[in-house]
Design an enzyme around this catalytic site. Structure first.
Site, PDB file in Angstrom:
ATOM      1  N   ASN B 110       0.802  -1.213   0.000  1.00  0.00           N
ATOM      2  CA  ASN B 110       0.000   0.000   0.000  1.00  0.00           C
ATOM      3  C   ASN B 110       0.842   1.273   0.000  1.00  0.00           C
ATOM      4  OD1 ASN B 110      -1.736  -2.108   2.008  1.00  0.00           O
ATOM      5  ND2 ASN B 110      -2.784  -1.219   0.217  1.00  0.00           N
ATOM      6  N   ILE B 117       1.129   6.801   0.666  1.00  0.00           N
ATOM      7  CA  ILE B 117       0.438   5.731   1.373  1.00  0.00           C
ATOM      8  C   ILE B 117      -1.016   5.693   0.930  1.00  0.00           C
ATOM      9  CG2 ILE B 117      -0.174   4.815   3.646  1.00  0.00           C
ATOM     10  CD1 ILE B 117       2.044   6.716   4.730  1.00  0.00           C
ATOM     11  N   CYS B 118      -1.504   4.484   0.753  1.00  0.00           N
ATOM     12  CA  CYS B 118      -2.928   4.332   0.465  1.00  0.00           C
ATOM     13  C   CYS B 118      -3.593   3.792   1.710  1.00  0.00           C
ATOM     14  CB  CYS B 118      -3.126   3.359  -0.707  1.00  0.00           C
ATOM     15  SG  CYS B 118      -4.856   3.068  -1.073  1.00  0.00           S
ATOM     16  N   LEU B 119      -4.220   4.697   2.430  1.00  0.00           N
ATOM     17  CA  LEU B 119      -4.890   4.276   3.668  1.00  0.00           C
ATOM     18  C   LEU B 119      -6.164   5.098   3.789  1.00  0.00           C
ATOM     19  CD1 LEU B 119      -4.670   2.565   6.281  1.00  0.00           C
ATOM     20  CD2 LEU B 119      -3.520   4.512   7.328  1.00  0.00           C
ATOM     21  N   LEU B 152      -1.030  -0.238  -4.163  1.00  0.00           N
ATOM     22  CA  LEU B 152      -0.282   0.719  -4.959  1.00  0.00           C
ATOM     23  C   LEU B 152       0.893   0.015  -5.621  1.00  0.00           C
ATOM     24  CD1 LEU B 152      -0.076   3.937  -2.751  1.00  0.00           C
ATOM     25  CD2 LEU B 152      -1.168   3.714  -4.969  1.00  0.00           C
TER      26      LEU B 152
END
Lengths: 1026, 181
Positions: B110, B117-119, B152
């Site tokens: 991620n 960051i993919c959160l 990602l």
């Protein structure tokens, strides 16, 4: 110096020559002699006719008539010039004057018809001798001759006068011993020069007068020539004076200056530097003084003489102005430096008339104005009048406007002086009030206000805001400053621009709030003591002032035992001028100790202020707003020009308010205040006897008063805790009384029943019941109480719980006072001490069973570790308590300085040399011993142990938090950082403020470095990687 | 005379009033609330630190820019590694999420190669109830439990399930302790 003078002199000489000779170019008679400049005047005259006759045919070969006319003209010229020629003074010695007189007589006797005849021919040359093509103005010839004579004969004489004088001693007369001699010498130089010049001028004017009388005779022939005789005379005089004044030797002007300084100084009341020693500084001179009158007469006479010989040109006027300027400065500094109260109560009726505008002027200003008007301006007027006698119809040399200007100049200097002294003035408040009046009257422009604030801020930094001054000292000075500057400028603008630095500094002082609160809460006794100290210091100061008057009043070096320095209550020394301009506040510890043996120094001024009615009227904001809109206020003035944005006009001095505001946010102050309040409430031992009812009357007047004041400032709610605290103490008195009465009844019953444990019951035990939530810093310190006390505690608890059901008591054992009676072998000691100390000494009590066979038993001996095991008390507390008892002479340390083993000192005489026995029992077994320790515990309440308990716990917690900040910072923000940056970040990031100074942080980090948790690399701290 | 004075009074009175208005109208500096909030958060972080995470404002003294450290949780491929992050707080924080980046290169399904960051809680699921500490703890748990559904880094997502050994190698290859600027 002599070399430059010589070269200047030569330079000037050359210029004079050049000014003389170029005009000769078109003059027939002198034309040929231009190549013989070095020849004497006499020889040159001999040559004139011959040469001119010889040259004439060459110029006009065909004009015989013209030649005849020319010859006649030349003859007449010769007669006239011979008549008025100046005597050649070949010797050039001092007989010049008499020689001149001789020649004058000769000339007068030979003044004959021949001269006038020839003169007539010359003047009317155009009409009588039309053929004489080359003629000349005999007047300008005379002028040239005079100039040449002056340069060649008189100037060397003048130089000789100066050289004679300059031969001995320094040129400026620095050597005070020779002062009188110097004065004499300068006077002699001036007088000799004047005499020489006078003789020479007499000579020159004789020649001129001859010519002028010739003109006068010709008045009927050529009226236009006679008409301007007067102007010719004037012009000649002017030229001559210009010559004299421009060529006067520098040495002469120096002497003139010296003479001026002395005479004007005497006239204006500046004491002679040589005689200053034993007398006081400048003072307004008495016009009746014979010395002054003589000096004035002398000066005016001298000026007149100088004027007559032409020495009062621009140079003299500049000189005079310089001298007067210097005298004004000297008078202001000398007469008023350090003089803040009128020393001379003599009524100055003369000054009253002028100072109508300064109706409320201070004595200093009145005196200064008087001096300027009646002495300074008068002298200037007289001297300048003397100089300008020639045109009496012109404007007055010193007009009224000039006098006003002198006065404002003098006031400006007084202002500068007072600004310099302002710090000392503030220290000496309120005795220095007159000095403030001076300042107020003189600080009129924004520039001066700026100068004042700048200078004062600098003085503050230098003399107050450094580690050498205690916080108490700083605050005390701050109070003086507030009052001083408020008196100076009721709008407080000056104060607010000065105090910023002070406030910043005070914020760094952690104990500032404590000092203020303690000061506010000072009791009347302390106030009384403070007053006495103040009185005595005042007397001392006055005495010292009288003693030291003249000797070291202003110029002396302040010695260490100078009373000015040693009065801790009122630091009122003055800056010694010149020698040590920056004396930090300092005080003699011995003196301070003796004065405050009974009461530790406190900021008692605040308590005194609290009792002043004017201070109690705290201005509410609304009141202020209303006052601003008071249209009928006829005394209204605009806000000062240097007032900042959002400026508000204050109504009253409000010293307390200012100080509290200076200490930072209200929260911090309230927190600190409640801590101090708690201390005071607990340390109050008024109910320590069984008759609790008598003392039940509240004795917290002062506290309540302060509380009320603070409530008005911070609002009711924020000080609720303090209210609760006071009520707790008052309530617990009541409750305690009830419980004690109940227990007394119980005891009575028990005795009636025949059960009598009297031993444990004759202990008085009182408690204070505090509401846990509202008291700051009440951490529990765990230790085991003596069993007797514990029993009492239990019983008390039971009594309380029966009184107030469903409430429990938590005992704070460390917050208590006890009275301890110790029966030692040779004495009985009664000590009031803390419960911790009482518990520790109780542990030294001999166990009950052994109490009787005391003869052989050694004194009880215990180490810190033993006590720790026995009492479960914090080791630091144990050590402190042991130290306390050792100080009381009850315990004695055994086993050398490093050991922590103590033994009971049964007798005052120390049989065993301390340190010689290591742990062994003392060998005084033959002495009977009786040891009985009766601890009478009284009241489980009162002052926390200083430095112990709550404070250290708080400090530990703080250190822990700060350490986390340091770790977080060095982990995340930057791996290594210098100290200053870390301190800056902590200050910025910690929401309730970073309590440490840079130094404290450094110490803390040094500990961490020593513990191996951090390291210093290149001046930056970083965490050690694990 | 008296007239002159009263007219003077009038002008000054209005001036005073202006001053007062100016004082009250003083605009609140943008970000002031955010700074206050962050100061409080910092205090909380310091008084009750969570294990394995820490954060602090950056050394330039800007409270809106923080640096943080996460220790890789045990029993994950990241055990024993530390990761540096940067937090940039908007001036309307906490009403908008901070921008969080991994400054230490990390191999994670991620996180992309520039550290983004993919959160979800850093995007649309952000609420003002989150704070720096909760974000850090979420990220710490993300290390152990990546959200492989929206990667990602697709390769990492694939390897996470298929070849943990290779994943671990890639993590170690990618990881590099960065020096402070």
């Amino acid at each position: 110096m002599p070399a430059t003078v010589a070269s200047q002199w030569q330079d000037r000489q050359r210029r004079v020559f050049q000014s003389v000779f170029p005009i000769d170019v078109n003059h027939p008679a002198t034309h040929p002699v231009r190549d013989s400049l070095s020849g004497t005047r006499g020889r040159r005259k001999e040559h004139i006719p011959l040469q001119s006759v010889a040259t004439q045919p060459l110029l006009h070969p065909g004009a015989a008539v013209a030649a005849g006319d020319q010859a006649a003209y030349d003859r007449a010229w010769r007669i006239v010039t011979a008549h008025i020629t100046l005597p050649p003074s070949a010797t050039g010695d001092n007989s010049f004057g008499s020689l001149a007189a001789d020649s004058q007589q000769n000339l007068q006797s030979s003044a004959s018809a021949e001269f006038y005849e020839a003169f007539e021919v010359l003047v009317n040359a155009n009409a009588l001798l039309p053929g004489a093509a080359r003629n000349d103005d005999v007047l300008s010839w005379h002028g040239r001759q005079v100039r040449a004579h002056y340069t060649q004969r008189v100037m060397p004489l003048l130089a000789a006068c100066v050289d004679d004088g300059d031969g001995d001693g320094g040129d400026e007369g620095h050597d005070r011993r020779k002062d009188n001699h110097h004065d004499e010498r300068h006077m002699a130089i001036v007088m000799n020069s004047i005499r020489t010049l006078e003789a020479a001028l007499r000579l020159y004017f004789y020649g001129l007068n001859q010519l002028l009388s010739g003109f006068a005779r010709l008045a009927h022939v050529s009226p236009e020539a006679a008409k301007d005789a007067e102007s010719l005379n004037d012009r000649f005089r002017r030229d001559l004076h210009a010559l004299v004044s421009n060529s006067a030797p520098a040495g002469l002007m120096r002497s003139v200056k010296a003479v001026l300084v002395r005479l004007a100084g005497t006239i204006l009341g500046i004491p002679d530097p040589g005689m200053r020693g034993g007398r006081d500084g400048p003072n307004i001179p008495n016009p009746e003084d014979l010395k002054v009158q003589a000096a004035r007469e002398r000066l005016l006479q001298l000026t007149q003489q100088l004027h007559n010989v032409g020495l009062t040109g621009e140079r003299f006027q500049t000189l005079f102005a310089e001298v007067m300027d210097a005298i004004m400065s000297e008078f202001v500094t000398g007469a008023f430096a350090g003089v803040w109260s009128p020393t001379d109560p003599r009524p100055l009726s003369a000054a009253m008339s002028l100072s109508a505008s300064l109706s409320a002027a201070s004595p200093c200003i009145t005196r200064l104005s008087d001096w300027v008007e009646n002495h300074f301006a008068r002298l200037a007027y007289e001297v300048l009048t003397c100089i300008s006698t020639n045109n009496p119809q012109g404007p007055l040399p010193v007009s009224l406007a000039d006098v006003k200007m002198y006065q404002s100049l003098a006031l400006g200097r007084l202002a500068a002086l007072r600004i310099q002294e302002l710090f000392d003035i503030a220290l000496a408040w309120p005795d220095s009030r007159p000095a403030l009046d001076d300042l107020r009257a003189t600080i009129t422009t924004p520039a001066r206000r700026k100068q004042l604030t700048d200078g004062f801020s600098k003085a503050l930094q230098k003399r107050l805001l450094h580690p050498g001054c205690s916080t108490l000292e700083i605050l005390r000075t701050y109070i003086s400053i507030i009052r001083t500057l408020h008196a100076l400028d009721p709008t407080r603008v000056l104060l607010s621009s000065v105090e910023r630095g002070l406030q910043m500094y005070l914020c760094q002082r952690e104990d500032a709030i404590r000092v203020v609160v303690a000061g506010l809460l000072a009791n009347p006794e302390e106030m009384q003591a403070q007053k006495e100290v103040r009185e005595s210091s005042k007397r001392q100061r006055e005495k010292a002032y009288q003693d030291g008057a003249g000797r070291s009043r202003r110029r002396g070096k302040v010695a260490d035992d100078d009373p000015f320095l040693t009065t801790p209550s009122k630091p009122s020394f003055r800056t010694p001028r010149g020698t040590t301009p920056e004396t930090p506040l300092a005080r003699n510890p011995n003196n301070a100790a003796s004065e405050h043996s009974k009461h530790p120094p406190k900021l008692v001024e605040l308590a005194l202020l609290l009792h002043e009615p004017s201070q109690n009227r705290a201005a509410s904001p609304s009141e202020d707003a209303i006052a601003d809109l008071d249209w009928d206020d006829m005394n209204w003035v605009p806000d000062p020009i240097d007032a900042g944005d959002g400026y508000r006009r204050p109504r009253s001095v409000d010293v307390i308010g200012t100080i509290i505001a200076a200490l930072g946010s209200g929260d911090t102050f309230i927190k600190e205040f409640s801590i101090v309040m708690a201390d005071r409430l607990l340390s109050d031992n008024s109910d320590n006897n069984s008759g609790g009812r008598d003392s039940a009357a509240p004795r917290f007047d002062q506290e309540l008063r302060v509380l009320a004041l603070l409530k008005r400032r911070f609002g009711e709610a924020s000080l609720q805790a303090c209210d609760v605290m006071i009520r707790d103490v008052q309530d617990s008195r009541r409750v305690d009384g009830i419980i004690c009465r109940e227990r007394a009844r119980e005891r009575e019953r028990g005795r009636n029943l025949g059960r009598g444990g009297a031993g444990e019951d004759d202990m008085d035990y009182h408690a204070r019941i505090l509401s846990r939530l509202f008291w700051p810093g009440l951490d529990r310190e765990h230790f085991l109480l003596p069993p007797e006390v514990e029993q009492q505690q239990k019983r008390y608890e039971a009594g309380y719980e029966s009184l107030k059901s469903r409430r429990k008591l938590t005992w704070l054992n460390q917050l208590g006072r006890a009275r301890v009676e110790l029966e030692l072998r040779d004495r009985t000691v009664v000590v009031d001490c803390s419960t911790v100390e009482a518990t520790v000494i109780h542990a030294f009590q001999r166990p009950e069973g052994n109490g009787d066979d005391d003869a052989a038993a050694p004194p009880v001996q215990k180490s810190v570790d033993d006590l720790y095991m026995q009492l479960q008390m914090d080791e630091d507390l144990i050590a402190a308590a042991l130290h306390f008892w050792a100080g009381q002479g009850v315990l004695r340390r055994v086993g050398g300085p490093g050991s922590n083993t103590y033994v009971v000192a049964e007798s005052l005489v120390d049989e065993t040399a301390p340190g010689s026995t290591t742990g062994a029992a003392p060998s005084d077994s033959d002495q009977p011993m009786d040891e009985e320790q009766q601890a009478a515990q009284e009241g489980d309440s009162a002052a926390p142990v200083a430095g112990g308990g709550s404070m250290s716990a708080k400090e530990l917690e703080r250190r822990e938090i700060y350490w986390r900040y340091v770790q977080g910072m060095l982990t995340n923000a930057s791996a290594s950082m210098p100290l200053a940056q870390m301190a800056m970040m902590m200050r910025m990031l910690i929401a309730d403020g970073f309590a440490w100074s840079n130094e404290e942080l450094q110490d803390f980090l040094a500990e961490k470095v020593a513990a191996g948790e951090m390291e210093v690399v290149g001046g930056k701290y970083r965490l050690v990687k694990k | 005379m008296s007239f002159a004075e009263s007219s003077q009074n009038t002008t000054s009175g209005s001036l005073q009033a202006n001053n007062k208005l100016g004082g009250t109208r003083k605009p609140v500096e943008p970000g002031q609330n955010a700074v206050k909030r962050l100061q409080t958060e910092l205090m909380q972080l310091m008084t009750s630190p969570a294990p394995g995470v820490s954060a602090f404002p950056s050394a330039d003294g800007n409270l809106l820019s923080w640096r943080a450290t996460i220790e890789g949780p045990a029993d994950t491929p990241y055990a024993g590694l530390t990761f540096k992050l940067s937090f940039e707080f908007p001036s309307n924080y906490p009403y908008a999420p901070p921008t969080v980046l991994f400054r230490t290169p990390i191999y994670h399904p991620n996180v992309d190669f520039s550290g983004r960051i993919c959160l979800d809680i850093l995007k649309d699921k952000w609420t003002a109830a989150y704070n720096t500490q909760t974000v850090l703890l979420s990220l710490q748990s993300l290390l152990g439990e990546p959200n492989n559904s929206s990667p990602l880094n697709g390769e990492a997502a694939e390897l996470w399930d298929k070849d943990p050994a290779l994943f671990k190698t890639k993590v170690m290859d990618r990881h590099k302790d960065i020096e402070d600027d």
